[in-house]
Write a protein that holds these residues in place. Structure first.
Motif, PDB file in Angstrom:
ATOM      1  N   GLU A   1      44.786  31.198  39.064  1.00  0.00           N
ATOM      2  CA  GLU A   1      43.513  31.854  38.799  1.00  0.00           C
ATOM      3  C   GLU A   1      43.744  33.331  38.522  1.00  0.00           C
ATOM      4  OE1 GLU A   1      40.424  30.934  38.455  1.00  0.00           O
ATOM      5  OE2 GLU A   1      40.577  28.802  38.982  1.00  0.00           O
ATOM      6  N   ARG A   2      43.026  33.865  37.542  1.00  0.00           N
ATOM      7  CA  ARG A   2      43.095  35.285  37.214  1.00  0.00           C
ATOM      8  C   ARG A   2      41.745  35.932  37.495  1.00  0.00           C
ATOM      9  NH1 ARG A   2      45.470  32.359  33.076  1.00  0.00           N
ATOM     10  NH2 ARG A   2      47.648  32.857  32.568  1.00  0.00           N
ATOM     11  N   VAL A   3      41.789  37.114  38.063  1.00  0.00           N
ATOM     12  CA  VAL A   3      40.568  37.873  38.339  1.00  0.00           C
ATOM     13  C   VAL A   3      40.688  39.209  37.633  1.00  0.00           C
ATOM     14  CG1 VAL A   3      39.140  38.960  40.116  1.00  0.00           C
ATOM     15  CG2 VAL A   3      40.255  36.758  40.582  1.00  0.00           C
ATOM     16  N   ASP A   4      39.765  39.502  36.737  1.00  0.00           N
ATOM     17  CA  ASP A   4      39.772  40.769  36.007  1.00  0.00           C
ATOM     18  C   ASP A   4      39.366  41.912  36.935  1.00  0.00           C
ATOM     19  OD1 ASP A   4      38.492  39.025  33.183  1.00  0.00           O
ATOM     20  OD2 ASP A   4      40.540  39.723  33.476  1.00  0.00           O
ATOM     21  N   VAL A   5      40.152  42.973  36.902  1.00  0.00           N
ATOM     22  CA  VAL A   5      39.911  44.108  37.793  1.00  0.00           C
ATOM     23  C   VAL A   5      38.958  45.119  37.158  1.00  0.00           C
ATOM     24  CG1 VAL A   5      41.028  46.017  39.028  1.00  0.00           C
ATOM     25  CG2 VAL A   5      42.176  43.788  38.869  1.00  0.00           C
ATOM     26  N   ALA A   6      39.012  45.289  35.849  1.00  0.00           N
ATOM     27  CA  ALA A   6      38.237  46.347  35.194  1.00  0.00           C
ATOM     28  C   ALA A   6      36.750  46.334  35.540  1.00  0.00           C
ATOM     29  CB  ALA A   6      38.434  46.273  33.678  1.00  0.00           C
ATOM     30  N   PRO A   7      36.084  45.158  35.564  1.00  0.00           N
ATOM     31  CA  PRO A   7      34.649  45.178  35.860  1.00  0.00           C
ATOM     32  C   PRO A   7      34.300  45.694  37.251  1.00  0.00           C
ATOM     33  CG  PRO A   7      35.268  43.108  34.801  1.00  0.00           C
ATOM     34  CD  PRO A   7      36.538  43.811  35.166  1.00  0.00           C
TER      35      PRO A   7
END
Length: 359
Positions: free
Chosen positions: A280-286
């Protein structure tokens, strides 16, 4: 690389709640900060279990990062109380408001009479930080003088039964913690991983002496980092002029992109083998601002948490920070988690843990 990333809009937060299990205050932010913040933004139930209060950690108090709290280092009770306040502030930052990310200290969870009978007199003790020593760049080892009450020495089922009770109460869809080697070999982190795996077994076992109805629906997410992404992030960090200016001003150093990496770094081929549902990948930018604010809340442990100039969603390097070792670390664009569904968790048997621990 780990294959093409799925666009953020196509990666919805799973239904159900999230429970993150960590050894010390600040670990929830450094290891799973974007995950926690993303679930909070999505309006899903989010909770953190912390296993110790980080009593034996170091205190950052330098000319470039003044906290005025150097006196707390070595004063276990006072430092523990202060780190509780830092943790509360960090969780409020990740959640966007106090109380959105719920919290419990593991030793505050009551045992049932049956559990107390199994565990014995140790069941009422406070779980303490086991101490930590840097043994290699980015790798921690045990402290020689860890006390008998150190979390790394807590009987496995004493801690796991408490966590199993939390799992049965909250019935999460996901339980997140460290990978098997605790991220960087930290004994309390390793113990937290083992406790988490054992707790999920107990929570699912209808015959286990744990209060509440059995719960076997939680997937185990273990925090990892693709080695190529980490090395690339370190190279980008070394090339960032703003980071260089900070390093000169604050007396910080840069990590070597080519040095041996800590255990949390996994080769890309290994992550590719996990399959589309195993990583699973979680985007950090938001949620970058929330994560950086949470880092800053842990002021005795984290210094110079900084957003990269004009950092955007497509940038590999979003920012940087340093711990007490004064080595800058990159804030990468994504968090990664190896997923073990409930049917594939390997059993962890009770065994003495090595002594050592937190920052």
């Amino acid at each position: 690389m780990t294959g093409p990333a799925t666009p953020a809009a196509e990666r919805p937060v799973p239904d159900g709640g999230l429970l993150a299990v960590h050894a010390h205050p600040d670990d929830e932010t450094l290891a799973t900060g974007a995950l926690l913040a993303s679930w909070a933004v999505a309006g899903r139930p989010v909770a953190v279990v912390t296993c110790t209060r980080g009593e034996r950690g170091e205190v950052i108090d330098t000319p470039s990062h003044r906290t005025g709290l150097a006196r707390l280092e070595g004063d276990g009770p006072a430092f523990a109380a202060h780190r509780e306040t830092e943790l509360s502030a960090a969780l409020a930052a990740l959640g966007g408001a106090p109380g959105v990310v719920e919290h419990v200290f593991l030793d505050a969870v009551d045992l049932s009479d049956a559990q107390r009978a199994q565990v014995g007199p140790a069941s009422d003790r406070r779980f303490e930080d086991s101490g930590m020593a840097w043994v290699a760049p980015g790798v921690a080892g045990p402290a020689d003088d860890a006390p008998a009450t150190a979390f790394a020495r807590v009987p496995l089922d004493d801690a796991a039964a408490r966590l199993a009770a939390v799992v049965r109460t909250r019935r999460p869809a996901v339980v997140a913690t460290y990978e098997e080697q605790g991220g960087y070999g930290h004994p309390d982190h390793v113990r937290a991983h083992d406790v988490t795996v054992r707790a999920l077994e107990l929570a699912a076992d209808p015959d286990a002496p744990v209060p509440g109805e059995p719960w076997a629906e939680a997937a185990l997410w273990r925090a990892v980092t693709p080695s190529a992404a980490l090395r690339a992030g370190r190279r980008s960090l070394g090339a960032a002029s703003a980071a260089a200016e900070l390093a000169t001003r604050a007396g910080l150093t840069f990590p070597d992109p080519d040095e041996d990496l800590p255990p949390l770094a996994h080769h890309d081929a290994e992550l590719d083998d996990a399959g589309p549902h195993g990583l699973e990948r979680v985007d950090v930018a938001p949620v970058l601002d929330r994560v950086l604010a949470a880092m800053r809340a842990h002021a005795t442990q984290v210094q110079h948490a900084t957003r990269a100039p004009e950092a955007g969603a497509d940038d590999a390097l979003l920012g940087w920070y340093a711990l007490s070792n004064a080595v800058l670390a990159p804030v990468l664009a994504q968090e990664h988690y190896l997923v073990a569904p409930d049917t594939s968790r390997s059993r962890v048997t009770a065994h003495p843990a090595p002594v050592g621990s937190p920052r």
